[in-house]
Design an enzyme around this catalytic site. Structure first.
Site, short mmCIF file in Angstrom:
data_model
loop_
_atom_site.label_atom_id
_atom_site.label_comp_id
_atom_site.label_asym_id
_atom_site.label_seq_id
_atom_site.Cartn_x
_atom_site.Cartn_y
_atom_site.Cartn_z
N VAL B 77 50.32 38.27 37.79
CA VAL B 77 50.27 39.71 37.59
C VAL B 77 49.26 40.29 38.57
O VAL B 77 48.12 39.82 38.65
CB VAL B 77 49.82 40.04 36.14
CG1 VAL B 77 49.80 41.54 35.91
CG2 VAL B 77 50.72 39.35 35.12
N CYS B 78 49.67 41.29 39.33
CA CYS B 78 48.75 41.90 40.31
C CYS B 78 47.58 42.56 39.58
O CYS B 78 47.77 43.46 38.75
CB CYS B 78 49.46 42.93 41.17
SG CYS B 78 48.30 43.85 42.22
N ILE B 79 46.38 42.14 39.93
CA ILE B 79 45.21 42.60 39.19
C ILE B 79 44.94 44.09 39.41
O ILE B 79 44.60 44.81 38.45
CB ILE B 79 43.97 41.73 39.53
CG1 ILE B 79 42.79 42.10 38.64
CG2 ILE B 79 43.60 41.80 40.99
CD1 ILE B 79 41.68 41.07 38.66
#
Lengths: 119, 130
Positions: B77-79
């Site tokens: 998941v892109c932070i």
């Protein structure tokens, strides 16, 4: 070739956060040493219009990010000739460094790129 | 063939994650390999463990977790996209002084560099945007 990246942008500014987060992918790609090109298709061309304000209330403008892409060695911003005329726009209305390509040339641009990301 | 998926849509709002999940099962059923799913933009909402759809509807997060358990598919998941949308793990909640968190393993908060890494490792990266 293996390090080449093409980011296809199909959304106008403030159409959600899509344009901004697509530009983030371009910047990270450049930071990782990839050779990044951006292709603006359809409504995406609007992202390149000069003289944009800060945008929808509470949202950051995206044009300043586009204007500074060349500092990250992202110098290739492509638009398609036919789409530009369909939107009633001319190249001098767009941000600097934009390169107009013929529609027939688009498939070879995609084929010659190792990684294509579409947003 | 090895695949990676890029999911940009939120569950129950967009078709993207539902199509991506079906595509994942179809390619695995045909003997291909799925290395990972990268959640970006509104796709980060797929990772929220606080989603509670009605019982007769698919729980999207649980479906991704099952995919991970059965086929060892990485769930990244892109932070940056997640933090802006209130999708945080325990350590980020601490760092930002937030009252709670809503993402746990097997989902992992990671940077966009991981998307390039996934692209480099797979034969095909499929984007589910709409």
């Amino acid at each position: 070739m293996t390090d080449s990246v093409l980011i296809i942008i199909r959304h106008a500014p403030h159409d959600g956060n899509r344009l901004r987060e697509a530009l983030d992918v371009a910047l990270v790609g450049a930071a990782f040493g990839k050779s990044v090109r951006l292709l603006f298709l359809g409504q995406g061309v609007v992202a390149l219009l000069k003289g944009q304000g800060p945008g929808a209330p509470g949202q950051k403008a995206t044009l300043p990010i586009i204007d500074m892409l060349d500092m990250y060695d992202i110098e290739s911003l492509l638009v398609v000739d036919e789409e530009l005329s369909q939107l009633g726009l001319s190249q001098d209305q767009l941000a600097a460094h934009v390169e107009v390509v013929a529609k027939a040339h688009v498939p070879s641009i995609v084929r010659s790129t190792a990684s294509v990301f579409t947003f | 063939m090895t695949y990676g998926l890029l999911v940009l849509g939120a569950p129950y709002s967009a078709q993207a994650p539902h199509s991506a999940l079906r595509f994942a099962h179809a390619l695995l059923a045909r003997g291909h390999t799925l290395l990972g799913v990268f959640f970006y933009q509104d796709g980060v909402h797929n990772a929220s463990q606080l989603m509670a759809p009605p019982q007769d509807e698919l729980n999207m997060r649980d479906a991704w977790v099952a995919l991970h358990r059965e086929h060892a598919v990485a769930l990244d998941v892109c932070i940056a996209a997640a933090l802006r949308r209130g999708v945080v793990d325990e350590s980020e909640a601490h760092r930002h002084g937030l009252a709670s968190h809503n993402i746990e393993a097997p989902f992992e908060l990671t940077g966009l560099g991981q998307l390039f890494e996934l692209r480099a490792r797979c034969d095909r990266l499929m984007t589910f945007a709409g």
